[in-house]
Design a protein around this motif. Structure first.
Motif, short mmCIF file in Angstrom:
data_model
loop_
_atom_site.label_atom_id
_atom_site.label_comp_id
_atom_site.label_asym_id
_atom_site.label_seq_id
_atom_site.Cartn_x
_atom_site.Cartn_y
_atom_site.Cartn_z
N TYR A 130 0.81 -1.22 0.00
CA TYR A 130 0.00 0.00 0.00
C TYR A 130 0.84 1.27 0.00
N TRP A 134 0.36 4.88 -2.04
CA TRP A 134 0.02 6.07 -1.26
C TRP A 134 1.07 7.15 -1.48
N ARG A 146 -5.82 6.78 -9.82
CA ARG A 146 -6.73 5.64 -9.81
C ARG A 146 -6.37 4.71 -10.95
N ASP A 154 -8.34 -0.47 -6.82
CA ASP A 154 -8.68 0.76 -6.09
C ASP A 154 -9.54 0.46 -4.87
N ASP A 158 -8.50 1.52 -1.11
CA ASP A 158 -9.39 2.27 -0.23
C ASP A 158 -9.63 1.53 1.09
N ARG A 159 -9.74 0.20 1.03
CA ARG A 159 -9.93 -0.58 2.27
C ARG A 159 -8.72 -0.45 3.18
N SER A 161 -6.53 1.98 3.19
CA SER A 161 -6.47 3.37 3.65
C SER A 161 -7.42 3.61 4.82
N ALA A 162 -8.58 2.96 4.78
CA ALA A 162 -9.59 3.18 5.81
C ALA A 162 -9.20 2.58 7.16
#
Length: 252
Positions: A130, A134, A146, A154, A158-159, A161-162
């Motif tokens: 990741y 990033w 993206r 993507d 996003d998962r 990152s969350a």
């Protein structure tokens, strides 16, 4: 320079060894929950080298002219090589294609519908992969924001990152030093293959771009780590541990 973990008077260098040590000390909350730490370490080696180098070239090929000269000087001292912005500019388009190709490999791995690289739960492999994307998306918007044509990538990004950063505390350098002064390093063992080096003054150094050596009395080894003891006037004895993979050991 590199991630460092201090536990008492033991210093663990490099994320691959830090993760292994945290899993040893806190097995109830493993950082590779699927039990695939070896595979995660392989992903980390891949991402820390080929993916990271492509990311660095793409980023500094686009923003190199605005980078603080002090940062450039620091990177040159670390690597022992020129920080050649002009060369990175020339290679930036190629590096961008490499970043996309690396993302395609990850997307292929996610094609079976898994949420994370190691399965249904996040682990070290996700963190290792990741951060490169990033890095590019944060510092060079527009290069690889993206990848809509790479199914699943993507959504995975996003998962991860969350997940966020959890709850962190902080210590001052003085407080960390006080902890080390009051602590004794953990006992170490040494592999038979390394026994002839016991007690000798040795230098440990990364074999990639960061080569600042760590010198001390060689006192321990495992299949995954190398350890030297150092005597510091202000701290007393501390043990410094580095990964075996990616580090050299030579007489000082």
């Amino acid at each position: 320079r590199i991630p460092v973990l201090q536990i008492g008077a033991d210093i663990y260098c490099d994320s691959q060894l830090i993760v292994r040590e945290l899993d040893r000390r806190f097995p109830q909350k493993p950082l590779s929950p699927s039990g695939s730490l070896a595979l995660a370490n392989a992903v980390e080696q891949w991402c820390d080298k080929s993916v990271f180098q492509a990311a660095v070239t793409a980023i500094f090929g686009s923003i190199g002219d605005s980078v603080d000269p002090a940062f450039i000087k620091d990177r040159e001292a670390l690597s022992g090589q020129p920080f050649n912005v002009a060369a990175m500019k020339a290679l930036a388009p190629f590096a961008t294609t490499q970043i996309k190709a690396q993302a395609a490999l990850l997307a292929e791995h996610l094609a079976d519908g898994r949420a994370y690289l190691e399965g249904s739960a996040p682990g070290l492999a996700d963190a290792a992969a990741y951060y490169n994307f990033w890095f590019v998306r944060s510092f060079s918007p527009g290069i690889a924001d993206r990848f809509e044509d790479l199914a699943g990538f993507d959504a995975w990004f996003d998962r991860v990152s969350a997940i966020g950063h959890g709850h962190r505390g902080s210590l001052t350098p003085a407080e960390a030093h006080e902890i080390a002064i009051k602590a004794e390093p953990e006992a170490t063992a040494i592999l038979p293959a390394d026994a002839q080096l016991l007690g000798k003054t040795m230098s440990l150094a990364a074999t990639d771009y960061g080569r600042d050596p760590i010198t001390g009395a060689f006192i321990g080894s495992t299949h995954y780590s190398l350890t030297v003891a150092r005597e510091d006037p202000g701290l007393g004895r501390i043990n410094v541990h580095v990964p075996r993979l990616g580090y050299s050991i030579t007489p000082a």
